[in-house]
Design a protein around this motif. Structure first.
Motif, PDB file in Angstrom:
ATOM      1  N   SER A  65      17.078  65.321   7.687  1.00 15.30           N
ATOM      2  CA  SER A  65      17.809  66.103   6.919  1.00 15.30           C
ATOM      3  C   SER A  65      19.161  66.392   7.300  1.00 15.30           C
ATOM      4  O   SER A  65      20.153  66.562   6.642  1.00 15.30           O
ATOM      5  CB  SER A  65      17.188  67.750   6.674  1.00 15.30           C
ATOM      6  N   TRP A  66      19.536  66.061   8.460  1.00 21.95           N
ATOM      7  CA  TRP A  66      20.892  66.037   9.105  1.00 21.95           C
ATOM      8  C   TRP A  66      21.345  64.547   9.241  1.00 21.95           C
ATOM      9  O   TRP A  66      22.457  64.440   9.727  1.00 21.95           O
ATOM     10  CB  TRP A  66      20.908  66.860  10.459  1.00 21.95           C
ATOM     11  N   ASP A  67      20.464  63.476   8.878  1.00 22.61           N
ATOM     12  CA  ASP A  67      21.020  62.055   9.267  1.00 22.61           C
ATOM     13  C   ASP A  67      21.278  62.039  10.825  1.00 22.61           C
ATOM     14  O   ASP A  67      22.420  61.354  11.135  1.00 22.61           O
ATOM     15  CB  ASP A  67      22.269  61.748   8.439  1.00 22.61           C
ATOM     16  N   ARG A  68      20.412  62.379  11.555  1.00 27.19           N
ATOM     17  CA  ARG A  68      20.779  62.176  13.129  1.00 27.19           C
ATOM     18  C   ARG A  68      19.897  61.184  13.611  1.00 27.19           C
ATOM     19  O   ARG A  68      18.703  61.370  13.264  1.00 27.19           O
ATOM     20  CB  ARG A  68      20.609  63.571  13.824  1.00 27.19           C
ATOM     21  N   ASP A  69      20.472  60.321  14.331  1.00 28.97           N
ATOM     22  CA  ASP A  69      19.787  59.279  15.154  1.00 28.97           C
ATOM     23  C   ASP A  69      19.446  59.801  16.466  1.00 28.97           C
ATOM     24  O   ASP A  69      20.208  59.852  17.439  1.00 28.97           O
ATOM     25  CB  ASP A  69      20.367  57.973  15.272  1.00 28.97           C
ATOM     26  N   LEU A  70      18.118  60.344  16.537  1.00 33.23           N
ATOM     27  CA  LEU A  70      17.774  61.022  17.816  1.00 33.23           C
ATOM     28  C   LEU A  70      17.553  60.086  19.014  1.00 33.23           C
ATOM     29  O   LEU A  70      17.354  60.667  20.149  1.00 33.23           O
ATOM     30  CB  LEU A  70      16.432  62.021  17.575  1.00 33.23           C
ATOM     31  N   THR A  71      17.530  58.780  18.813  1.00 32.37           N
ATOM     32  CA  THR A  71      17.308  58.041  19.778  1.00 32.37           C
ATOM     33  C   THR A  71      18.695  57.839  20.621  1.00 32.37           C
ATOM     34  O   THR A  71      18.793  57.087  21.712  1.00 32.37           O
ATOM     35  CB  THR A  71      16.760  56.586  19.443  1.00 32.37           C
ATOM     36  N   LEU A  72      19.842  58.296  20.109  1.00 32.57           N
ATOM     37  CA  LEU A  72      21.038  57.934  20.715  1.00 32.57           C
ATOM     38  C   LEU A  72      21.504  59.098  21.709  1.00 32.57           C
ATOM     39  O   LEU A  72      20.898  60.215  21.947  1.00 32.57           O
ATOM     40  CB  LEU A  72      22.141  58.186  19.547  1.00 32.57           C
TER      41      LEU A  72
END
Length: 365
Positions: A17-24
């Motif tokens: 929903s926030w378009d966040r790449d949590l792998t970064l």
């Protein structure tokens, strides 16, 4: 560095929903949001998978978060950050999408779902052997939780979610839904809510008492005979607000040997803190220790309090205590608790031991 079990993170919601790449790396993820103005938390995130690993967060409860609100009107423009969907079918489908995201991270070796007590033991032993360092480091473990039962379209569907790995559910988030009344309102369980709790008992599902309104809380604990926890909740006697637990509610949870995870949202830590107005400098990380102290005093020992940070729950550094800029800063609690007289064993219990004990007892063998 002590290993941490975080009782509440909304990882998939943040990604989808926030378009966040949590792998970064966290700083890189925040730089990607430079110039975005749709929410005050843009560019201020505290949580990514590398940052969790850096902070020794070996496991967490990771949520599915989606609400059915037929009366809610979507914001103009991109509605993706909104939690609300006009039907329970759509809320359920969106939650399935969040689960698919977790499964993708599992395939990449970044996450590992914990379904059973023996699986939890094996996962924790792998982290203790090397604390998550090096190329062969174990993945971060997660117990699948649901924040608000809206994606369970009807009580009988709970078994399908159980088979997918769901192990912990709180009935409602904010307002009222098909099953109960939550934060910001008050009222009883519905007949479907009572049916759902009976289905949870049959399955072995854990009830999360977080977000229940007072009336729904007391009725749920009187109705449900299975295991109970509170993933992210603080103390009303310290910060007066319906979102927090009264001492009577905490005592009732203690009678059930529940574990209560204390949360880092600033308005839950400082009386009178107002979103968008009060400076984060008003509250420091020591305030979280105040809530830990209070629950410990009610219990008589530090066996039923833990961390349920909620650090990715729709806010960022603008709404967390000063001195905590990333989830790895949870390690600062070690010195704070030590200065208050907690010994090493007690700090380990708060950081991870109490959650481990609870889930070893309540997950399927």
């Amino acid at each position: 560095m002590r290993l941490i079990f975080d009782g509440h993170l909304d990882l998939a919601w943040n990604a989808m929903s926030w378009d966040r790449d949590l792998t970064l790396d966290l700083d890189r993820m925040n730089r990607a949001e430079a110039g975005m103005t749709d929410h005050p938390a843009r560019g201020r995130a505290t949580t990514s998978l590398p940052e969790m690993r850096r902070g020794g967060i070996a496991a967490c409860q990771a949520t599915l978060l989606s609400r059915s609100r037929p009366q809610a009107r979507k914001p103009e423009g991109s509605p993706r950050m909104s939690l609300d969907f006009p039907t329970s079918d759509l809320a359920s489908a969106h939650a399935r999408g969040q689960l698919a995201y977790y499964f993708l991270l599992e395939r990449r070796g970044l996450l590992q779902m914990i379904r059973t007590a023996s699986h939890l033991d094996a996962h924790w032993a792998a982290w203790e052997s090397g604390e998550g360092e090096g190329p062969a480091a174990p993945p971060i473990g997660y117990i699948l939780a649901m924040e608000g039962a809206d994606p369970i379209v009807e009580p009988e569907q709970a078994s399908a979610w159980w088979n997918l790995g769901l192990r912990s559910v709180n009935l409602v988030h904010y307002g009222a839904n098909r099953y109960a009344v939550g934060t910001g309102a008050d009222g009883p369980l519905t007949s479907d809510g009572v049916r759902l709790l009976k289905e949870f008992e049959r399955l072995g599902m854990i009830l999360d008492a977080t977000h229940l309104s007072d009336t729904s809380f007391f009725q749920a604990l009187a109705t449900f005979d299975g295991p109970v926890l509170a993933s992210h909740n603080n103390c009303r006697s310290l910060v007066p607000d319906q979102r927090q637990f009264t001492d009577d509610q905490i005592r009732l949870l203690l009678e059930r040997d529940a574990v209560i995870g204390v949360a880092l949202d600033a308005w839950m830590l400082a009386p009178g803190w107002v979103r968008g107005q009060t400076s984060r400098e008003v509250v420091r990380l020591e305030a979280l220790a105040d809530h830990i102290d209070h629950i410990t005093q009610l219990a008589g020992k530090p066996t039923n309090v833990a961390i349920g940070s909620d650090l990715d729950g729709g806010f960022g550094t603008e709404q967390v205590p000063a001195g905590l800029d990333r989830i790895s800063d949870l390690q600062k609690l070690d010195a704070i608790l030590s200065a208050r007289g907690y010994d090493s064993a007690a700090i380990d219990a708060i950081f991870h031991g109490n959650w481990l004990r609870f889930f070893r007892r309540t997950l399927p063998a």
